[in-house]
Design an enzyme around this catalytic site. Structure first.
Site, PDB file in Angstrom:
ATOM      1  N   GLY A 130       0.808  -1.215   0.000  1.00  5.02           N
ATOM      2  CA  GLY A 130       0.000   0.000   0.000  1.00  5.02           C
ATOM      3  C   GLY A 130       0.838   1.261   0.000  1.00  5.02           C
ATOM      4  CB  SER A 131       0.092   4.595   1.422  1.00  8.40           C
ATOM      5  OG  SER A 131      -1.169   4.691   0.792  1.00  8.40           O
TER       6      SER A 131
END
Length: 589
Positions: free
Chosen positions: A312-313
């Protein structure tokens, strides 16, 4: 009348000197040469036996000596003591203690009184039926139980059962139990490493067993030592990079987070930025290596090393770093992220919250998918792929630890624009938690990457250049804004210290499709002014109403970092410099 005359005739013949054998009925006719042949053959056989005896007893004695030795001489193995495993400060994490293996000559044991056999079964912690079944499995030799405590072994010896013998061996003891299980690992009944550092350092720890020749009586008792054939060489001690205090804090905080968020599992790893040493590694679920009677695959899995997930981020800083390094952007470059979604081909990507124009620094602070994707689409797929592989993503790790997985990064030739965009913020790529933690070394250091070590390091390693020192500095400043009140992880703040990091929240994949289950993560460093540690936290499937990395994983980072920095005697730096957020903006992109 006739019979009386016959007897009278015999007496008359005897009286006249006629021999008894002269009777034609009783006479035997045997040739003289036949008797001589029989006598000669007997004489030859005697000479052959005499010659054979002289050959065996006087000239060739090896055969009889070997046959005799096989009946009374034995070679006994002398086990070597396995080396200890300690933490970096010498605290024992694994040691060997002497125990006994109980074995039996079944036919002798079965002649014992039933009462004694029942007592023996009780001491061996088995039913009488199971004991008799073992004794019936082999009439010559059978192990009844391995690694029996010395106290129990002495009680068994006092029973005085014929045919019961013991053999010296060693049992591994792990003082830290489940806290260190996935780092240290464990050994089997033969004292051979099966997991963790016990397995990876098997050759070093095991040593070399010795042997000695002895004379035994017919009951198997040693009556005399002949010689020491080979002396045993004990294994070497192993000093790990792990800090026991930091490990305990990491484990306890992970345990609290998993329980609080009703998560399926979790992992945490702490790295030393200067040396690449692994200071702590913990997983849940875990197990107690001292008692493995009930052990499942889920407990055994070292998730930090073996489980991969979409980060993810937490991957966004690498996209920005590549943009800075290639001079395509600066920290103050502005990208339009309104209206909060963007269509690429037939797919649409979204931000968690809608924003308008954002600088590159704000893209990191607010964790904008759209801003990161726009930066990534300025680059060639090969550039991003080279960055990922240089960081170790998709590559077989060389940590010297069993079970470490490579993760997955597809070849750039197959990337479509939407895939390039989603990879820029951590979707469509899989990594392990320890790979992710190591990759953040390029931000905590001056753009270089060093190898990790689970053993104590005496010399500083040489790094591999990945990004420029200026890009690393710019990213440290940006990542520090993430833990500010305006960022996504204010719960990662550490009192007295400046810290930086990045949150990650990613959907899980099941059956080739995204499902409504999350992996929450946070990777950060401290202190920001001169990073000393990196901590990566992963919480798998939090299900108590919160699933964002800033809510679930960041608090674990905060507590572990606070304790670790104090344990390492790192001075506070919160009053050195305030966070600087670029205000000058460039043209909106």
């Amino acid at each position: 009348m006739r019979a009386r005359g016959s007897r009278t005739g015999s007496r008359v013949a005897a009286g006249k000197g006629v021999s008894f054998a002269a009777n034609p009925v009783l006479a035997m006719s045997l040739s003289a040469w036949r008797s001589r042949i029989v006598l000669f053959l007997l004489f030859v056989a005697f000479l052959a036996l005499l010659g054979r005896a002289l050959w065996l007893q006087g000239i060739s004695t090896d055969f009889l000596q070997k046959q005799g030795a096989s009946r009374y001489a034995r070679t006994l193995e002398l086990p070597a003591t396995r080396g200890k495993i300690t933490d970096r400060h010498g605290q024992v994490l694994a040691s060997s203690m002497p125990v006994k293996a109980i074995w039996a000559i079944p036919e002798d044991v079965l002649e014992a009184e039933p009462k004694k056999i029942r007592e023996l079964a009780g001491l061996l912690e088995m039913s009488e039926a199971d004991l008799r079944k073992k004794l019936d499995s082999d009439r010559n030799f059978v192990y009844l139980k391995r690694q029996v405590e010395l106290e129990v072994s002495e009680k068994i010896a006092k029973l005085g059962i014929a045919g019961i013998e013991t053999r010296k061996e060693y049992k591994r003891f792990y003082p830290e139990g489940d806290v260190m299980a996935h780092v240290v690992g464990f050994t089997n009944v033969e004292d051979a490493g099966q997991d963790g550092m016990e397995l990876s350092s098997q050759k070093m720890l095991a040593g070399k067993p010795g042997s000695r020749r002895v004379i035994k009586d017919r009951l198997g008792h040693i009556v005399e030592d002949i010689e020491a054939v080979r002396e045993p060489h004990d294994g070497q001690d192993l000093a790990l990079s792990i800090d026991r205090k930091i490990q305990y804090i990491a484990f306890s905080q992970l345990q609290e987070a998993v329980e609080k968020n009703k998560a399926k599992a979790g992992g945490v790893v702490v790295l030393d930025v200067k040396t690449g040493e692994v200071l702590a590694l913990a997983n849940l679920p875990t197990y107690n290596p001292n008692n493995r009677s009930i052990l499942t695959g889920a407990q055994l899995r070292n998730r930090v090393m073996t489980d991969t997930f979409e980060p993810g981020s937490t991957l966004k800083p690498f996209t920005v770093a590549l943009g800075l390094d290639t001079k395509r952007i600066t920290p103050s470059s502005v990208f339009q992220t309104a209206p909060g979604h963007m269509t690429i081909g037939t797919a649409t990507i979204h931000d968690a919250h809608a924003h308008g124009p954002l600088t590159v620094s704000q893209i990191i602070q607010k964790s904008s998918n759209i801003g990161t994707a726009k930066i990534a689409l300025q680059m060639q797929p090969e550039e991003m792929w080279e960055m990922f592989t240089t960081l170790g993503f998709g590559q077989q790790p060389k940590f010297g630890f069993p079970g470490a997985v490579a993760g997955r990064v597809r070849p750039p030739k197959t990337w479509r624009p939407i895939e390039q965009a989603t990879m820029s913020y951590g979707h469509g790529i899989s990594v392990s938690l320890i790979q992710l933690a190591r990759s953040y070394l390029i931000f905590a250091r001056d753009g270089d990457l060093i190898p990790l070590s689970f053993q104590k390091v005496n010399e500083l390693p040489v790094g591999q250049h990945v990004i420029t020192a200026q890009s690393a500095h710019d990213l440290r400043v940006m990542l520090e804004t993430v833990v500010s009140p305006e960022g996504t992880a204010p719960k990662a703040q550490v009192p007295g210290y400046r810290v930086g990091g990045k949150t990650g929240t990613a959907l899980k994949i099941a059956g080739g499709r995204y499902v409504n289950k999350y992996v929450a993560s946070f990777v950060g460093f401290a202190p920001a002014s001169d990073p000393r540690i990196i901590i990566a936290v992963m919480i798998d499937e939090p299900s108590n109403g919160r699933h964002y990395g800033g809510d679930v994983a960041a608090p674990v980072f905060s507590v572990v970092a606070a304790h670790a920095l104090r344990a390492l005697n790192v001075p506070p730096d919160s009053s050195i410099t305030n966070i600087v957020i670029p205000t000058k903006t460039e043209e909106v992109m």
